[in-house]
Design an enzyme around this catalytic site. Structure first.
Site, PDB file in Angstrom:
ATOM      1  N   ASN A   1       1.650   3.782   1.734  1.00  0.00           N
ATOM      2  CA  ASN A   1       2.527   4.261   2.817  1.00  0.00           C
ATOM      3  C   ASN A   1       3.410   3.159   3.402  1.00  0.00           C
ATOM      4  O   ASN A   1       4.025   3.357   4.444  1.00  0.00           O
ATOM      5  CB  ASN A   1       1.700   4.909   3.930  1.00  0.00           C
ATOM      6  CG  ASN A   1       0.850   3.901   4.684  1.00  0.00           C
ATOM      7  OD1 ASN A   1       0.909   2.710   4.427  1.00  0.00           O
ATOM      8  ND2 ASN A   1       0.057   4.384   5.627  1.00  0.00           N
ATOM      9  N   LYS A   2       3.501   2.023   2.729  1.00  0.00           N
ATOM     10  CA  LYS A   2       4.292   0.922   3.290  1.00  0.00           C
ATOM     11  C   LYS A   2       5.784   1.086   2.961  1.00  0.00           C
ATOM     12  O   LYS A   2       6.169   1.971   2.203  1.00  0.00           O
ATOM     13  CB  LYS A   2       3.745  -0.412   2.777  1.00  0.00           C
ATOM     14  CG  LYS A   2       2.330  -0.702   3.305  1.00  0.00           C
ATOM     15  CD  LYS A   2       2.306  -0.814   4.824  1.00  0.00           C
ATOM     16  CE  LYS A   2       0.989  -1.275   5.386  1.00  0.00           C
ATOM     17  NZ  LYS A   2      -0.052  -0.236   5.447  1.00  0.00           N
ATOM     18  N   ASN A   3       6.604   0.182   3.552  1.00  0.00           N
ATOM     19  CA  ASN A   3       8.062   0.364   3.439  1.00  0.00           C
ATOM     20  C   ASN A   3       8.542   0.328   2.000  1.00  0.00           C
ATOM     21  O   ASN A   3       9.497   1.021   1.640  1.00  0.00           O
ATOM     22  CB  ASN A   3       8.791  -0.678   4.285  1.00  0.00           C
ATOM     23  CG  ASN A   3       8.654  -0.364   5.771  1.00  0.00           C
ATOM     24  OD1 ASN A   3       8.091   0.669   6.136  1.00  0.00           O
ATOM     25  ND2 ASN A   3       9.170  -1.225   6.609  1.00  0.00           N
TER      26      ASN A   3
ATOM     27  N   TYR B   1       0.853  -1.194   0.000  1.00  0.00           N
ATOM     28  CA  TYR B   1       0.000   0.000   0.000  1.00  0.00           C
ATOM     29  C   TYR B   1       0.893   1.251   0.000  1.00  0.00           C
ATOM     30  O   TYR B   1       2.057   1.192   0.387  1.00  0.00           O
ATOM     31  CB  TYR B   1      -0.925  -0.048   1.237  1.00  0.00           C
ATOM     32  CG  TYR B   1      -1.799   1.149   1.391  1.00  0.00           C
ATOM     33  CD1 TYR B   1      -2.817   1.406   0.469  1.00  0.00           C
ATOM     34  CD2 TYR B   1      -1.597   2.049   2.434  1.00  0.00           C
ATOM     35  CE1 TYR B   1      -3.606   2.529   0.596  1.00  0.00           C
ATOM     36  CE2 TYR B   1      -2.394   3.178   2.566  1.00  0.00           C
ATOM     37  CZ  TYR B   1      -3.393   3.417   1.643  1.00  0.00           C
ATOM     38  OH  TYR B   1      -4.162   4.526   1.749  1.00  0.00           O
TER      39      TYR B   1
END
Ligand SMILES: Cc1ncc(COP(=O)(O)O)c(C=O)c1O
Length: 385
Positions: A182-184, A180
């Site tokens: 905002n993931k790493n 998604y």
């Protein structure tokens, strides 16, 4: 109010732009060679046998549960301190989420409290490696073996996480990761379900694309039309080559991104070490943290403001913040349908009222991190009792 330091921004480079452009001009936009390439690179990274690319982590959790065909009303144990996705998949399979309170200090499911919630109807445990810190997988796997339970890891926060040297993605029956925004690492929207089980992998391939035979994505390809067969009622949750094009290059940068976040976490730790009004989370030495989220917990009894007023003050200073999470049992859906009360999960309730997530991503600079630290410190002085 104008936020000039957002809570999150993805770092997309020239390589991702070029790969997406290449895919767009190739004429093949949906699941295809780029998805395959991303899956192969991902399974190498995790060290697992199979990686099946999907449009979300939620889809992976859902497939992992659905494939088992558990009877309605059977139970799955998980944590209240998570995003709705984790328990939504249990509910959508018409099973019952059984929540176990979290551990003070780490906010992870409390391994000591799991066994008392196991009943003859318990079928699975979904541990959430919250913020990037691994759950106690020794205890969880021991219980799973003793009571014949499935372990489905929710690794949405935990791409880089290791538990006692073992990479997340190798310890449960299946593991689901998120890409998604905002993931790493990101593909915009996307997820990956991984397993070492050949049969499961085969079924996930089929389930992700309408239940039609595994290579059906090739049906309009250069080798020409071939018949496909429907084997089951499946979903439509495959990853497209456009998203995979981003993922291929994000994955190459995963260690660099982690290194930058690790440095920022060390700066935050130093900046908040001598602020008694703040609690920072415990990290176990025997694990490798993915540093997905940096959380401070306010000691509200020492402050003149509540958490939401603190959030407002941060945002008034132009800094984006978030809350991970207000626990599931406090959400209207659970209160209305399961009559949950704050005292049912006292530790999760307590943290739900006082946690704040700070910006943590490679696109911000060290000066940005210093600005966040100074702003938090100044606000604490301002609101000190
Ligand atoms: C703990 C947790 N599990 C699952 C998910 C779902 O991920 P996705 O949006 O890729 O379905 C998220 C998303 O933020 C999450 O934080």
């Amino acid at each position: 109010m104008k936020i000039d330091l957002p809570f999150h921004q993805s770092w997309i480079g020239e390589e991702e732009h070029l790969e997406v452009a290449d895919t767009l001009s190739s004429g093949w936009l949906t699941t295809g060679p780029k998805t395959k390439k991303f899956e192969e690179a991902f399974s190498d990274y995790i060290g697992c046998k199979h990686a099946i690319a999907l449009n979300s982590c939620t889809a992976g959790l859902n497939l992992a549960l659905e494939v088992q065909g558990f009877p309605d009303g059977d139970e799955v144990i998980t944590t209240p301190m998570t995003f709705p996705a984790t328990a939504n998949v249990i509910l959508l399979q018409r099973m019952k989420p059984v929540l176990v309170d979290i551990e003070s200090g780490t906010l992870l499911i409390d391994p000591k409290k799991i066994e008392e919630k196991i009943t003859p109807r318990t079928r699975a445990i979904i541990p959430v490696h919250f913020a990037g810190h691994p759950c106690d997988m020794d205890t969880i796997n021991t219980l799973a073996e003793r009571y014949n339970l499935l372990v489905i890891e929710d690794a949405a926060h935990a791409l880089e996480t290791k538990f006692k040297g073992k990479k997340v993605g190798n310890m449960g029956n299946t593991t689901s990761f998120s890409f998604y925004a905002n993931k790493n690492i990101t593909t915009g929207e996307g997820g990956m379900v991984v397993t070492d089980d050949d049969d499961l992998a085969e079924q996930f391939q089929t389930m992700r694309l309408q239940g039609i035979s595994r290579d059906a994505w090739k049906r309009y390809g250069k080798s020409g039309y071939t018949h496909w067969e429907q084997k089951m009622a499946g979903h439509k949750c495959n990853m497209s080559d456009i998203n995979a094009s981003i993922g291929i290059h994000q994955l190459k940068k995963i260690d660099t991104f982690l290194e930058i976040r690790r440095n920022y976490v060390a700066m935050y730790d130093r900046g908040f070490a001598d602020v008694p009004e703040l609690e920072t989370l415990i990290r176990h030495n025997d694990s490798d943290h993915a540093h997905h989220i940096y959380i401070i917990a306010l000691r509200l009894e020492q402050l003149t403001v509540d958490r939401d007023e603190f959030l407002d003050a941060m945002q008034e200073s132009g800094i984006g913040v978030a809350v991970h999470y207000i626990a599931l049992h406090l959400q209207p859906y659970y209160v209305e349908n399961f009559n949950t009360k704050p005292q049912d999960y006292p530790i999760a309730s307590n943290y739900s009222e006082r946690i704040v997530s700070l910006p943590l991503y490679p696109k911000m600079s060290e000066a940005d991190v210093e600005r966040v630290i100074n702003t938090v410190q100044d606000l604490i002085i301002k609101f000190r009792r």
